[in-house]
Design a protein around this motif. Sequence first.
Motif, PDB file in Angstrom:
ATOM      1  N   HIS A 114      75.015  32.939  57.505  1.00 42.21           N
ATOM      2  CA  HIS A 114      74.023  34.171  57.774  1.00 42.21           C
ATOM      3  C   HIS A 114      72.988  34.257  56.992  1.00 42.21           C
ATOM      4  CE1 HIS A 114      78.183  36.517  58.686  1.00 42.21           C
ATOM      5  NE2 HIS A 114      77.728  35.749  59.970  1.00 42.21           N
ATOM      6  N   HIS A 115      72.060  33.241  56.811  1.00 44.96           N
ATOM      7  CA  HIS A 115      70.751  32.958  56.267  1.00 44.96           C
ATOM      8  C   HIS A 115      69.941  34.224  56.605  1.00 44.96           C
ATOM      9  CE1 HIS A 115      67.080  31.409  54.661  1.00 44.96           C
ATOM     10  NE2 HIS A 115      66.789  31.395  55.938  1.00 44.96           N
ATOM     11  N   GLU A 116      69.404  34.675  55.577  1.00 45.86           N
ATOM     12  CA  GLU A 116      68.334  35.796  55.793  1.00 45.86           C
ATOM     13  C   GLU A 116      66.777  35.056  55.937  1.00 45.86           C
ATOM     14  OE1 GLU A 116      68.704  39.172  56.043  1.00 45.86           O
ATOM     15  OE2 GLU A 116      70.604  39.171  55.324  1.00 45.86           O
ATOM     16  N   LEU A 117      66.170  35.780  56.710  1.00 48.49           N
ATOM     17  CA  LEU A 117      64.873  35.163  56.805  1.00 48.49           C
ATOM     18  C   LEU A 117      63.953  35.047  55.780  1.00 48.49           C
ATOM     19  CD1 LEU A 117      63.587  37.333  59.956  1.00 48.49           C
ATOM     20  CD2 LEU A 117      64.302  34.867  60.055  1.00 48.49           C
ATOM     21  N   SER A 118      63.120  34.115  55.367  1.00 50.51           N
ATOM     22  CA  SER A 118      62.622  33.583  54.203  1.00 50.51           C
ATOM     23  C   SER A 118      61.191  33.302  54.590  1.00 50.51           C
ATOM     24  CB  SER A 118      63.470  32.492  53.367  1.00 50.51           C
ATOM     25  OG  SER A 118      63.068  31.157  53.779  1.00 50.51           O
ATOM     26  N   ASP A 119      60.388  33.118  53.452  1.00 47.01           N
ATOM     27  CA  ASP A 119      59.014  32.443  53.684  1.00 47.01           C
ATOM     28  C   ASP A 119      59.008  31.027  53.414  1.00 47.01           C
ATOM     29  OD1 ASP A 119      57.909  34.882  53.741  1.00 47.01           O
ATOM     30  OD2 ASP A 119      57.948  35.162  51.766  1.00 47.01           O
ATOM     31  N   ARG A 120      60.278  30.255  53.638  1.00 48.57           N
ATOM     32  CA  ARG A 120      60.307  28.616  54.057  1.00 48.57           C
ATOM     33  C   ARG A 120      59.382  28.150  55.112  1.00 48.57           C
ATOM     34  NH1 ARG A 120      62.687  24.206  56.070  1.00 48.57           N
ATOM     35  NH2 ARG A 120      62.942  22.671  54.444  1.00 48.57           N
ATOM     36  N   VAL A 121      58.638  27.270  54.673  1.00 50.04           N
ATOM     37  CA  VAL A 121      57.920  26.824  55.915  1.00 50.04           C
ATOM     38  C   VAL A 121      58.783  25.717  56.629  1.00 50.04           C
ATOM     39  CG1 VAL A 121      55.828  25.214  56.538  1.00 50.04           C
ATOM     40  CG2 VAL A 121      55.774  27.365  54.841  1.00 50.04           C
ATOM     41  N   ILE A 122      58.540  25.893  57.970  1.00 50.84           N
ATOM     42  CA  ILE A 122      59.277  24.960  58.977  1.00 50.84           C
ATOM     43  C   ILE A 122      58.734  23.603  58.892  1.00 50.84           C
ATOM     44  CG2 ILE A 122      60.029  24.420  61.191  1.00 50.84           C
ATOM     45  CD1 ILE A 122      60.308  27.483  61.619  1.00 50.84           C
ATOM     46  N   GLN A 123      59.454  22.490  58.750  1.00 51.64           N
ATOM     47  CA  GLN A 123      58.708  21.055  58.675  1.00 51.64           C
ATOM     48  C   GLN A 123      58.993  20.302  59.795  1.00 51.64           C
ATOM     49  OE1 GLN A 123      57.068  20.290  55.734  1.00 51.64           O
ATOM     50  NE2 GLN A 123      57.712  22.300  54.928  1.00 51.64           N
ATOM     51  N   ALA A 124      58.481  19.506  60.079  1.00 50.64           N
ATOM     52  CA  ALA A 124      58.565  18.441  61.384  1.00 50.64           C
ATOM     53  C   ALA A 124      59.824  17.557  60.863  1.00 50.64           C
ATOM     54  CB  ALA A 124      57.146  17.563  61.363  1.00 50.64           C
ATOM     55  N   GLY A 125      60.514  17.387  61.939  1.00 47.94           N
ATOM     56  CA  GLY A 125      61.736  16.471  61.781  1.00 47.94           C
ATOM     57  C   GLY A 125      63.063  17.098  61.256  1.00 47.94           C
ATOM     58  N   GLU A 126      62.966  18.395  61.368  1.00 51.04           N
ATOM     59  CA  GLU A 126      64.371  19.088  60.893  1.00 51.04           C
ATOM     60  C   GLU A 126      64.689  20.143  61.861  1.00 51.04           C
ATOM     61  OE1 GLU A 126      63.008  21.044  57.308  1.00 51.04           O
ATOM     62  OE2 GLU A 126      62.100  22.759  58.316  1.00 51.04           O
ATOM     63  N   PRO A 127      66.090  20.310  61.837  1.00 48.07           N
ATOM     64  CA  PRO A 127      66.744  21.151  62.871  1.00 48.07           C
ATOM     65  C   PRO A 127      66.686  22.704  62.390  1.00 48.07           C
ATOM     66  CG  PRO A 127      68.394  20.045  61.412  1.00 48.07           C
ATOM     67  CD  PRO A 127      67.033  19.495  60.983  1.00 48.07           C
ATOM     68  N   VAL A 128      66.446  23.699  63.372  1.00 49.48           N
ATOM     69  CA  VAL A 128      66.594  24.956  63.147  1.00 49.48           C
ATOM     70  C   VAL A 128      67.727  25.816  63.887  1.00 49.48           C
ATOM     71  CG1 VAL A 128      64.951  26.993  63.208  1.00 49.48           C
ATOM     72  CG2 VAL A 128      63.877  24.895  62.689  1.00 49.48           C
ATOM     73  N   VAL A 129      68.474  26.605  63.102  1.00 50.08           N
ATOM     74  CA  VAL A 129      69.734  27.393  63.752  1.00 50.08           C
ATOM     75  C   VAL A 129      69.004  28.718  63.752  1.00 50.08           C
ATOM     76  CG1 VAL A 129      71.835  28.232  63.412  1.00 50.08           C
ATOM     77  CG2 VAL A 129      71.243  26.199  62.580  1.00 50.08           C
ATOM     78  N   VAL A 130      69.019  29.161  65.104  1.00 50.10           N
ATOM     79  CA  VAL A 130      68.553  30.420  65.768  1.00 50.10           C
ATOM     80  C   VAL A 130      69.764  31.251  66.382  1.00 50.10           C
ATOM     81  CG1 VAL A 130      66.875  31.610  67.278  1.00 50.10           C
ATOM     82  CG2 VAL A 130      66.050  29.470  66.052  1.00 50.10           C
ATOM     83  N   ASP A 131      70.027  32.319  65.392  1.00 48.73           N
ATOM     84  CA  ASP A 131      71.190  33.171  65.915  1.00 48.73           C
ATOM     85  C   ASP A 131      70.590  34.609  65.989  1.00 48.73           C
ATOM     86  OD1 ASP A 131      73.570  34.674  66.311  1.00 48.73           O
ATOM     87  OD2 ASP A 131      74.548  33.765  64.158  1.00 48.73           O
ATOM     88  N   ILE A 132      70.716  35.105  67.125  1.00 43.39           N
ATOM     89  CA  ILE A 132      69.978  36.377  67.449  1.00 43.39           C
ATOM     90  C   ILE A 132      70.630  37.293  68.402  1.00 43.39           C
ATOM     91  CG2 ILE A 132      67.575  35.463  67.128  1.00 43.39           C
ATOM     92  CD1 ILE A 132      67.438  35.278  70.078  1.00 43.39           C
ATOM     93  N   GLY A 133      70.588  38.533  68.142  1.00 43.32           N
ATOM     94  CA  GLY A 133      71.394  39.479  68.929  1.00 43.32           C
ATOM     95  C   GLY A 133      70.654  40.956  68.764  1.00 43.32           C
ATOM     96  N   GLY A 134      71.012  41.911  69.637  1.00 44.20           N
ATOM     97  CA  GLY A 134      70.599  43.247  69.644  1.00 44.20           C
ATOM     98  C   GLY A 134      71.597  44.177  70.483  1.00 44.20           C
ATOM     99  N   THR A 135      70.958  45.306  70.745  1.00 46.53           N
ATOM    100  CA  THR A 135      71.952  46.299  71.280  1.00 46.53           C
ATOM    101  C   THR A 135      71.019  46.811  72.793  1.00 46.53           C
ATOM    102  OG1 THR A 135      73.077  47.183  69.402  1.00 46.53           O
ATOM    103  CG2 THR A 135      73.210  48.497  71.195  1.00 46.53           C
ATOM    104  N   MET A 136      71.531  46.734  73.914  1.00 41.18           N
ATOM    105  CA  MET A 136      71.015  46.975  74.998  1.00 41.18           C
ATOM    106  C   MET A 136      71.104  48.613  75.232  1.00 41.18           C
ATOM    107  SD  MET A 136      70.225  44.384  76.467  1.00 41.18           S
ATOM    108  CE  MET A 136      70.073  44.615  78.308  1.00 41.18           C
TER     109      MET A 136
END
Length: 372
Positions: free
Chosen positions: A212-234
């Motif tokens: 349940h990571h919160e968005l941060s100011d960490r800079v995305i680096q080349a060669g690393e995985p990124v987990v993207v979990d997203i949702g909303g209400t219609m």
Amino acid sequence: MTSPKALFEPDRLARVREATAESGLGALLLTPGPDLRYVTGYDAIPLERLTCLVVPAADDPFLVVPRLELPAAQASTAGALGVELVPWDETDDPYALVAARLPRDLGRVGVADRMWAVMALRFRAAMSGVEQVAAGGVLGELRKRKSVAEIEALREAGAAIDRVHGIVPALLKPGRTEREVGRDIAEAIVAEGHATVDFVIVGSGPNGASPHHELSDRVIQAGEPVVVDIGGTMPSGYCSDETRVYSVGEAPADFHAYYAVLKEAQEAARAAVRPGVTPEAVDAAARDVIAAAGYGEYFIHRTGHGIGLETHEEPYIVTGNTEPLEPGMAFSIEPGIYPGPHGARIEDIVVCTADGHESVNHVTRDLIVVGG
């Protein structure tokens, strides 16, 4: 684009009243939140002033509202249902008003699971000798079996969040921060048909090991995985929730090794879904694959949760839940492996069908490699 109206099925109030009587409760007390929306379609504003739908087991329901909220209640689906609206003024005691309209020998009442504690306590004081229990015991049995219309609403939500994941690869670039990517994803969630953004998780590198990571100011680096979990209400009121894993360039070899295990585990859990199978058996289908590969200690949460008017609701796909699955039950299948240097989770929303399952998400479950 014209937004569809919130989904509401008018027979629910009668079914809830019948279920209240069958449960042995004297009444249900439903304040603003998902239960009130489910029963009446009224998305009331949660205020310190009491709004409460009262569903007696042996009498007609009525909706107590602050007088200043009466026009909104009259214009809502609750007004269209013909539910008696009982306004109260600023100097009135609405809790005493409710108590005075109910028999003294209620025995037990069900209070909404999301009712504020201060309101539950005031009802307790106004109804001396009446036991309070969670209304979820009644409403959960109805809400977790989705109707044909609700399943279609979940399909629409799944298709909308699929479209958002379709544009994520263009957003993930070395040098961008998680927060920058998350902002763009949030805009896309609304642009693709959601009424609201419920959550955006962009977990890059080591942050992917925090489910349940919160968005941060960490800079995305080349060669690393990124987990993207997203949702909303219609606009229908029904929710989306989907997780995919991306790699900005080539991910490390150890990540590829456990991602292959995770994909197999997620497929095994989805394949296990059918009527009569227990949620804990579905959980075990994923957990056994991960444990056999030596990653069991890194799978640190349940395999899934129900979804509908809330992102998390019954049924929960977890050890100990032995109630057999039934057609119409909708829930996530989302095993994860989080060893520390990085992590991964694959999540789909599925619906139990008469002979198996249907996934409402269709984005590839393979690791999605974007330019690094």
